[in-house]
Design a protein around this motif. Structure first.
Motif, PDB file in Angstrom:
ATOM      1  N   VAL A  57       0.908  -1.039  -0.059  1.00  0.00           N
ATOM      2  CA  VAL A  57       0.001   0.023   0.066  1.00  0.00           C
ATOM      3  C   VAL A  57       0.891   1.253  -0.002  1.00  0.00           C
ATOM      4  O   VAL A  57       1.850   1.471   0.885  1.00  0.00           O
ATOM      5  CB  VAL A  57      -1.075   0.015   1.399  1.00  0.00           C
ATOM      6  N   ASN A  58       0.477   2.246  -0.952  1.00  0.00           N
ATOM      7  CA  ASN A  58       1.316   3.572  -0.758  1.00  0.00           C
ATOM      8  C   ASN A  58       0.381   4.686  -0.375  1.00  0.00           C
ATOM      9  O   ASN A  58      -0.743   4.907  -0.921  1.00  0.00           O
ATOM     10  CB  ASN A  58       1.645   3.766  -2.137  1.00  0.00           C
ATOM     11  N   PHE A  59       0.539   5.218   0.989  1.00  0.00           N
ATOM     12  CA  PHE A  59      -0.350   5.975   1.524  1.00  0.00           C
ATOM     13  C   PHE A  59       0.003   7.616   0.907  1.00  0.00           C
ATOM     14  O   PHE A  59      -0.656   8.535   1.237  1.00  0.00           O
ATOM     15  CB  PHE A  59      -0.168   6.150   3.058  1.00  0.00           C
ATOM     16  N   SER A  60       1.081   7.587   0.103  1.00  0.00           N
ATOM     17  CA  SER A  60       1.466   8.889  -0.259  1.00  0.00           C
ATOM     18  C   SER A  60       0.564   9.332  -1.598  1.00  0.00           C
ATOM     19  O   SER A  60       0.146   8.316  -2.472  1.00  0.00           O
ATOM     20  CB  SER A  60       2.909   8.847  -0.780  1.00  0.00           C
ATOM     21  N   SER A  61      -0.054  10.645  -1.520  1.00  0.00           N
ATOM     22  CA  SER A  61      -1.007  10.880  -2.589  1.00  0.00           C
ATOM     23  C   SER A  61       0.023  11.621  -3.712  1.00  0.00           C
ATOM     24  O   SER A  61      -0.679  12.020  -4.597  1.00  0.00           O
ATOM     25  CB  SER A  61      -1.978  11.757  -1.917  1.00  0.00           C
ATOM     26  N   GLU A  62       1.179  11.833  -3.579  1.00  0.00           N
ATOM     27  CA  GLU A  62       1.950  12.616  -4.294  1.00  0.00           C
ATOM     28  C   GLU A  62       3.224  11.694  -5.140  1.00  0.00           C
ATOM     29  O   GLU A  62       3.551  11.974  -6.250  1.00  0.00           O
ATOM     30  CB  GLU A  62       2.458  13.578  -3.695  1.00  0.00           C
ATOM     31  N   LYS A  63       3.721  10.745  -4.382  1.00  0.00           N
ATOM     32  CA  LYS A  63       4.783  10.048  -4.620  1.00  0.00           C
ATOM     33  C   LYS A  63       4.641   8.889  -5.269  1.00  0.00           C
ATOM     34  O   LYS A  63       4.065   7.714  -4.596  1.00  0.00           O
ATOM     35  CB  LYS A  63       5.844  10.239  -3.643  1.00  0.00           C
ATOM     36  N   THR A  64       5.266   8.420  -6.714  1.00  0.00           N
ATOM     37  CA  THR A  64       5.486   7.266  -7.072  1.00  0.00           C
ATOM     38  C   THR A  64       6.722   6.567  -6.219  1.00  0.00           C
ATOM     39  O   THR A  64       7.744   7.153  -6.292  1.00  0.00           O
ATOM     40  CB  THR A  64       5.541   7.127  -8.564  1.00  0.00           C
TER      41      THR A  64
END
Length: 620
Positions: A553-560
């Motif tokens: 899961v990636n919680f960042s809404s900006e970073k790939t």
């Protein structure tokens, strides 16, 4: 000589002894063989409302209201197809509200003891009937709800409703009591603060006074608004306030029910013997036979069994920790004797009491708010790291199956609101964690699946929460409802995409054996040994005998993020993997597959994950 009463006692005893010798004596300790439980909470008053006026403090004529009949076969089929197996109809029992139903034998409620215009569903006025607002013909309101129960079962869904044992409306009137059931307080000794069999606590010789800053109906005229509410002597308020004039922030529209807890906090009833946390519900039921218990216990048990007999499959108990767990043992064991599969969910917020309410109170499930919910909210608001999710799972490993997960409900700020995730897309990784990290049930609140943000000012209360006190429309949900077609015809493309995301996730969860199996975090090994592993990433594995999952899961809404995910040797060993390559296919988006390479007993796989994205990789 043996009389009929003695025979009955013997029969109960033999049944309990036989039941307790079975291999699985307590159904709540059995995990389903396949798939998770998914609960869809829906506020019944709002679900079918097509009116979009949304005037603050608007009347039912101005703002509209949904009905039982709005839950059509089509609507229920769509909810079922979302990946749901239980539906919790919130706001069903008849509660206090500001509307004239005297033509149907219902007394008017004083707006000075009602929150909002439509009233709180947790100020119940008559437990043996339902909210007249929800019926096409209020005279037949109970029959209309019984028809809804039948439709819901026909759709393959089970039904949950609320019971609120801690408090009831200040003007409770049991006008529909079954034969032999006396009304609350009818036999109370009102000359004393406390008596064991009183249903309420009293402030003797002192009349109730309306809160100082209460402005009912936002100042609108009403013949009952006169600065006076007839209650003499005053009763304790629902949240425990002992003031005859409670504060505006108290639960002033309700009164506290007495369960045999003396004003000093001591217990005035039989307590469970040592070791009863290990006993089955059958043994709990046997313990309470012929015990002298407070009158309020008997009244609420009768209420629960009344609704159980009507086909209700479970109950959500409001503020359960304000009622002693001995009472819950008494009532829940009685429910389970009638329906062993009953779904019993409690609102409990004190982690130190979780195990008491599960093991001694015989609850199936509790809210996992102060642990998982609060942690996820802190993560998405940038106040915390995902790493702590592993500690939460470890700390509750013995009871994790009993801790229901949610991100949205009638009490909390909407997931998509600026006060929480900010956008529906930023809520996606939270939903994946909430659904997949444990074997517990998952709950969503209607409108969550189409990004409802709770922006409306309904009147009483504040925005960011969909109002439970006033008549209001729910815009995103109304676009899905599409004037009663329930086909999503008015949703935007992004809203359709979001609902499809929820549908894929929830349907996967109710069929996945791995999500009912084992859990192991792989977060720590990747955080310690992987410099490309971003702090906004969280990863873990779930598995059963026939399914193995790796969840990222990636919680960042900006970073790939792009990195090589490490699968530690102990997981490789538990999965009996050999040194070779295995194909992993994402089950959530189904847009990609990756290779897991096992070399010298350790695994590695390449992950490229977009902002707010999640993967549920299944090993083939």
């Amino acid at each position: 000589m043996i009389n009929k009463k003695n025979i009955a006692v013997i029969v109960v005893f033999v049944f309990v002894v036989i039941s307790c010798k079975t291999k699985h004596i307590d159904i709540k300790d059995k995990k389903p063989d396949q798939g998770k439980i998914v609960v869809y909470q829906v506020f019944a008053r709002l679900f079918g409302n097509k009116n979009t006026t949304n005037k603050p403090w608007g009347t039912i004529e101005e703002n509209g209201v949904g009905k039982f009949s709005d839950f059509t076969d089509k609507a229920l089929d769509e909810i079922k197809d979302l990946g749901v197996n239980y539906i919790w109809y919130t706001g069903v029992p008849h509660h206090a509200l500001v509307r004239d139903y005297t033509a149907y034998g219902i007394s008017n409620d004083d707006p000075e003891a009602v929150k909002g215009r439509a009233g709180s569903p947790y100020a119940v006025k008559d437990y043996y009937n339902v909210n007249p607002d929800l019926a096409v013909n209020p005279a037949n309101r109970l029959q209309e709800f019984e028809a809804l129960i039948s439709r819901t079962h026909k759709a393959g869904l089970k039904v949950i409703i609320d019971i609120v044992p801690n408090h009831i409306a200040r003007k409770y009137e049991g006008k529909n009591n079954p034969d032999g059931v006396k009304d609350f307080g009818i036999d109370d000794d009102v000359s004393v603060e406390y008596s064991r069999n009183n249903n309420f606590y009293y402030i003797p010789k002192t009349p109730f006074q309306i809160p100082e800053d209460d402005i009912p109906l936002n100042g609108a005229k009403n013949p009952l608004v006169d600065g006076f509410f007839d209650e003499n002597p005053a009763k304790w308020t629902g949240n425990g306030s002992r003031k005859a004039k409670p504060d505006q922030n108290d639960w002033y529209e309700t009164v506290k029910v007495n369960y045999g807890i003396r004003p000093d906090g001591s217990k005035d009833f039989p307590e469970l013997p040592a070791g009863f946390e290990q006993k089955s519900y059958q043994e709990h039921f046997a313990f309470w036979q012929n015990k002298d218990v407070p009158d309020s216990w008997k009244k609420f048990k009768s209420i629960a069994l009344y609704w159980t007999a009507k086909g209700i499959d479970g109950f959500r108990y409001d503020m359960a920790e304000m009622v002693p767990y001995e009472f819950w043992s008494y009532m829940n064991s009685s429910i389970k004797m009638k329906n062993p599969d009953a779904f019993l969910l409690a609102e409990v917020y004190n982690p130190k009491e979780y195990r008491n309410y599960i093991h001694l109170g015989k609850m199936d499930y509790l809210y996992d708010k102060v642990e998982t919910y609060d942690k996820l909210k802190d993560i998405i608001r940038g106040k915390s790291s995902p790493d702590g999710l592993s500690d939460i799972q470890k700390g509750m490993s013995d009871i994790e199956h009993h801790m229901l997960h949610f991100l949205d409900n009638h009490d909390e700020q909407r997931l998509a609101s600026p006060e929480f995730a900010g956008t529906p897309e930023r809520g996606k990784p939270l939903m994946v964690i909430s659904t997949t990290i444990s074997t517990s049930p998952t709950m969503i609140y209607f409108g969550q699946e189409v990004g409802e943000a709770g922006n409306e000012n309904a009147g009483f209360g504040t925005r960011s929460r969909t109002s439970i006190f006033d008549y209001i429309g729910v815009p995103n949900h109304q676009r899905w409802m599409n004037d009663g077609r329930f086909d999503g015809g008015k949703l935007s493309d992004s809203e359709k995409s979001l609902r499809n995301f929820y549908k894929r996730l929830l349907n996967f969860s109710i069929t996945s054996s791995a999500l009912m199996g084992e859990f192991q975090e792989i977060q720590s090994v990747n955080r310690l040994n992987n410099q490309d592993y971003d702090p906004s990433i969280y990863s873990f594995v779930r598995w059963s005998d026939n399914q193995k999952l790796i969840i990222v899961v990636n919680f960042s809404s900006e970073k790939t993020s792009e990195f090589n995910l490490k699968i530690p040797s102990d997981v490789v060993s538990k999965w009996n993997l050999k040194d070779r390559e295995y194909k992993l296919t994402d089950q959530l988006y189904e847009k990609n597959s990756v290779q897991l390479k096992i070399d010298k007993g350790e695994g590695v796989m390449k992950v490229n994950i977009l902002p707010s994205e999640s993967f549920i990789y299944e090993l083939k």
